[in-house]
Design a protein around this motif. Structure first.
Motif, PDB file in Angstrom:
ATOM      1  N   LEU A   6     -57.597  42.143 -10.620  1.00  8.41           N
ATOM      2  CA  LEU A   6     -58.719  42.471 -11.506  1.00  8.41           C
ATOM      3  C   LEU A   6     -59.963  42.841 -10.692  1.00  8.41           C
ATOM      4  CD1 LEU A   6     -58.404  39.669 -14.210  1.00  8.41           C
ATOM      5  CD2 LEU A   6     -58.127  42.115 -14.566  1.00  8.41           C
ATOM      6  N   ALA A   7     -60.215  42.049  -9.663  1.00  4.15           N
ATOM      7  CA  ALA A   7     -61.382  42.325  -8.816  1.00  4.15           C
ATOM      8  C   ALA A   7     -61.229  43.677  -8.131  1.00  4.15           C
ATOM      9  CB  ALA A   7     -61.554  41.214  -7.787  1.00  4.15           C
ATOM     10  N   LEU A   8     -60.028  43.946  -7.625  1.00  5.50           N
ATOM     11  CA  LEU A   8     -59.788  45.230  -6.950  1.00  5.50           C
ATOM     12  C   LEU A   8     -59.963  46.397  -7.910  1.00  5.50           C
ATOM     13  CD1 LEU A   8     -56.701  44.325  -4.725  1.00  5.50           C
ATOM     14  CD2 LEU A   8     -59.059  44.775  -3.948  1.00  5.50           C
ATOM     15  N   ASN A   9     -59.502  46.167  -9.127  1.00  6.36           N
ATOM     16  CA  ASN A   9     -59.653  47.209 -10.138  1.00  6.36           C
ATOM     17  C   ASN A   9     -61.127  47.524 -10.381  1.00  6.36           C
ATOM     18  OD1 ASN A   9     -59.981  47.584 -13.391  1.00  6.36           O
ATOM     19  ND2 ASN A   9     -58.326  48.798 -12.507  1.00  6.36           N
ATOM     20  N   ARG A  10     -61.918  46.467 -10.488  1.00  2.00           N
ATOM     21  CA  ARG A  10     -63.363  46.657 -10.710  1.00  2.00           C
ATOM     22  C   ARG A  10     -64.021  47.338  -9.502  1.00  2.00           C
ATOM     23  NH1 ARG A  10     -65.847  45.923 -15.716  1.00  2.00           N
ATOM     24  NH2 ARG A  10     -64.467  44.618 -16.922  1.00  2.00           N
ATOM     25  N   LEU A  11     -63.629  46.896  -8.325  1.00  2.00           N
ATOM     26  CA  LEU A  11     -64.206  47.490  -7.113  1.00  2.00           C
ATOM     27  C   LEU A  11     -63.812  48.964  -7.006  1.00  2.00           C
ATOM     28  CD1 LEU A  11     -63.497  44.521  -4.655  1.00  2.00           C
ATOM     29  CD2 LEU A  11     -65.766  45.323  -5.366  1.00  2.00           C
ATOM     30  N   SER A  12     -62.582  49.230  -7.389  1.00  4.39           N
ATOM     31  CA  SER A  12     -62.097  50.612  -7.376  1.00  4.39           C
ATOM     32  C   SER A  12     -62.922  51.490  -8.289  1.00  4.39           C
ATOM     33  CB  SER A  12     -60.664  50.622  -7.913  1.00  4.39           C
ATOM     34  OG  SER A  12     -59.777  51.008  -6.930  1.00  4.39           O
ATOM     35  N   ARG A  13     -63.116  50.981  -9.503  1.00  6.14           N
ATOM     36  CA  ARG A  13     -63.856  51.781 -10.486  1.00  6.14           C
ATOM     37  C   ARG A  13     -65.302  51.998 -10.064  1.00  6.14           C
ATOM     38  NH1 ARG A  13     -62.113  48.754 -15.908  1.00  6.14           N
ATOM     39  NH2 ARG A  13     -64.086  49.619 -16.627  1.00  6.14           N
ATOM     40  N   ALA A  14     -65.806  51.090  -9.266  1.00  8.25           N
ATOM     41  CA  ALA A  14     -67.178  51.248  -8.774  1.00  8.25           C
ATOM     42  C   ALA A  14     -67.229  52.094  -7.487  1.00  8.25           C
ATOM     43  CB  ALA A  14     -67.801  49.877  -8.514  1.00  8.25           C
ATOM     44  N   HIS A  15     -66.072  52.621  -7.081  1.00  7.30           N
ATOM     45  CA  HIS A  15     -65.969  53.457  -5.866  1.00  7.30           C
ATOM     46  C   HIS A  15     -66.375  52.683  -4.615  1.00  7.30           C
ATOM     47  CE1 HIS A  15     -65.384  57.028  -8.373  1.00  7.30           C
ATOM     48  NE2 HIS A  15     -66.326  56.522  -9.142  1.00  7.30           N
ATOM     49  N   LEU A  16     -66.015  51.416  -4.571  1.00  8.97           N
ATOM     50  CA  LEU A  16     -66.372  50.607  -3.413  1.00  8.97           C
ATOM     51  C   LEU A  16     -65.176  50.363  -2.494  1.00  8.97           C
ATOM     52  CD1 LEU A  16     -68.792  48.014  -5.071  1.00  8.97           C
ATOM     53  CD2 LEU A  16     -69.352  50.102  -3.805  1.00  8.97           C
TER      54      LEU A  16
END
Lengths: 358, 202
Positions: free
Chosen positions: B83-93
């Motif tokens: 979930l965290a990776l998904n969020r980080l991904s969507r934030a282009h981080l």
């Protein structure tokens, strides 16, 4: 203004003062406020630049879950990130000016923000810096060419004689050579920057706050932080200076930080003065803090609108502190009305003789 | 941005944190990130910050979960890391986009909620407002800058064409009212009226 409104403004100012007491210090002193208190002073904290300090004061208390606390936290985050962007720009600017031989001196803003224990506790506005007058033209051109994002540069060319709160000119009793000789090299990104020496900086912070009527709580926090962060060997003679009137102004500003925010003055030459301020001084600041920010449009913008100009004049009526400093008066027990009137007359004369400057 | 999940079916990806073009500011229990390319700012809560910091391009999701377990002192499900990776991904981080490789695990609402809670809820990676530095230092609240700077000539309430300036009533609680006249009305509601001119808005 009705006495009731005045009392409520003073009461709100007092809540702001209680909230910010020791906000720059580690460890933080205990706090005794309610969530209603916090909500009531929220706009005052935001406009006074003290939102992040307010958050620091309450984040580990029962007030942390309050809605108003969430607003303060958002401001802390915003200041912290904006501060990081500011530092990037400031480092580029300093390096660029240095490369053309115009070593700048930084003050206020970031230069005092670095004295706080955490990032983001103080918002930075423009980059306040000063270069020698002979470097001014080159520095102006360099700043323009650099077109820095995320910041506005407030360039001062020397410490010209002047007043009216223009920051570096508040040190016009010192030469540039003298200021450079007492300045400090501090870390800023990879380049480092030169900031005013601790004595000159504290003096400038005090005079600047007073010249603007001390309306921003943040300014007294800055003074308190700089006072308590002063290094061993701090020269009070240099900080207070030779002019007895200005020395007394500095002492009174420190006294305000002491009485309103609990800044420690024990063992300093200003301790006695800090405890015995003129009776009108603390109430003036509390009322100002309780009023919050009110936009003062330049009077020159009202040339063709006399009715609105009359209304605006009320906003331009200086408080006792600002008026006293404006006319270089003493901080004594006398009523302030004559100083306020004199300040208005002086400003009106300036306005009439040089309208473009107002 | 490449897609990590398509790279190696059946194996776990080893996500790598993006470093270029970011300004990072660490606070006590979170990390703030400003994306210089997209001009977006993000706030990573403690869990997301730890995941991001450990995204070194060689640690798998299982290894990330183990590290977080050590640092947080509490077991972290791999699903929470996803979930965290998904969020980080969507934030282009992250340098490469990360997708959960399996669609078998269709979590129920209750288990999803439990996983969200384990990693700090919806606030894993949130957006924050960052005005120009000049705005941060100005006396004008950010909400006014955000809500009222664009009001010129858009609505009758914000028709500020008379004096080429707009006003923002900043009310307790942070709400704003944009208009061309908010002086006494605003003050009577306990608010503060701010005036904008051409130099104020970014």
């Amino acid at each position: 203004m009705a006495p009731l409104a005045r009392r409520s403004e003073t009461a709100a100012g007092r809540v702001v003062a209680r909230l910010l007491t020791g906000a720059w210090r580690e460890p933080l002193p205990p706090i005794d406020l309610t969530s209603d208190d916090l909500a009531a002073v929220l706009p005052l904290l935001l406009t006074g630049g003290a939102a992040a300090l307010g958050w620091r004061r309450i984040r580990e208390t029962a007030l942390a879950p309050a809605r108003a606390a969430g607003e303060l936290r958002e401001f802390h985050r915003s200041h912290a990130l904006a501060g990081a962007l500011y530092e990037r720009s400031a480092a580029r600017l300093v390096a660029h000016l240095r490369s053309i031989g115009a070593e700048p001196l930084l003050a206020k803003g970031w230069a005092v923000g670095r004295l706080y224990p955490e990032p983001g506790l103080r918002p930075y506005g423009d980059i306040d810096l000063c270069v020698r007058p002979e470097h001014c033209a080159a520095a102006k051109a360099a700043i323009k060419a650099l077109a820095l994002p995320h910041c506005v540069v407030d360039l001062h060319c020397g410490v010209q004689r002047g007043w009216q709160g223009a920051s570096f000119s508040l040190l016009d009793d010192r030469s540039m050579d003298d200021l450079y000789a007492h300045s400090q090299q501090v870390a800023l990104g990879e380049v480092g920057a030169r900031v005013l020496g601790p004595e000159d900086h504290l003096r400038l912070l005090c005079l600047h706050a007073l010249s603007h009527g001390a309306w921003r709580p943040l300014w007294l926090c800055d003074i308190a932080a700089a006072l308590e962060a002063r290094p061993a060997g701090f020269s009070w003679d240099r900080c207070l200076g030779d002019d007895p009137r200005r020395a007394d102004w500095v002492a009174c500003a420190l006294g305000l930080a002491h009485q309103l925010l609990g800044a420690r003055v024990d063992g300093t030459p200003v301790a006695e003065r800090a405890r015995r301020l003129p009776h009108w001084l603390v109430p003036t600041v509390l009322r100002q803090w309780g009023q919050g920010y009110r936009y003062r449009a330049p009077m020159s913008s009202y040339w063709r609108r006399p009715i609105e100009a009359m209304r605006e004049i009320r906003q331009h009526w200086p408080n006792g502190i600002e008026a006293t400093v404006d006319v270089r008066g003493p901080f004594n027990a006398w009523p302030r009305a004559p100083f306020q009137l004199a300040a208005c007359v002086t400003r009106a004369a300036d306005f009439v003789t040089s309208p473009r400057q107002r | 941005m490449k897609d990590v999940s398509t790279r190696a079916a059946g194996t776990q990806p080893a996500p790598k944190a993006r470093a270029d073009g970011l300004v990072v500011q660490e606070l006590m229990d979170e990390i703030l990130v400003y994306d210089l390319k997209r001009h977006r700012s993000h706030c990573l809560n403690r869990t997301a910050a730890l995941v991001w910091r450990h995204c070194d391009g060689s640690s798998s999701v299982t290894e990330l979960a183990g590290r977080l377990h050590e640092e947080l002192g509490t077991p972290i499900e791999e699903e929470a890391i996803w979930l965290a990776l998904n969020r980080l991904s969507r934030a282009h981080l992250l340098q490469e986009r990360v997708h959960h490789p399996s669609t078998r695990d269709r979590a129920t609402r209750r288990t999803m909620l439990r996983r969200w809670t384990a990693v700090g809820g919806m606030a894993l990676v949130s957006s924050i407002a960052v005005p120009g530095v000049a705005m941060a230092g100005s006396a004008i609240p950010i909400q006014c800058i955000q809500n009222c700077c664009g009001c010129k000539n858009k609505t009758p309430a914000c028709d500020c064409s008379n004096d080429n300036s707009c006003k923002c009533c900043f009310l307790p609680g942070g709400s704003t009212v944009c208009s061309n006249n908010c002086g006494d009305d605003c003050h009577n509601q306990g608010g503060t009226c701010f005036q904008f001119d051409n130099n104020t808005c970014p």
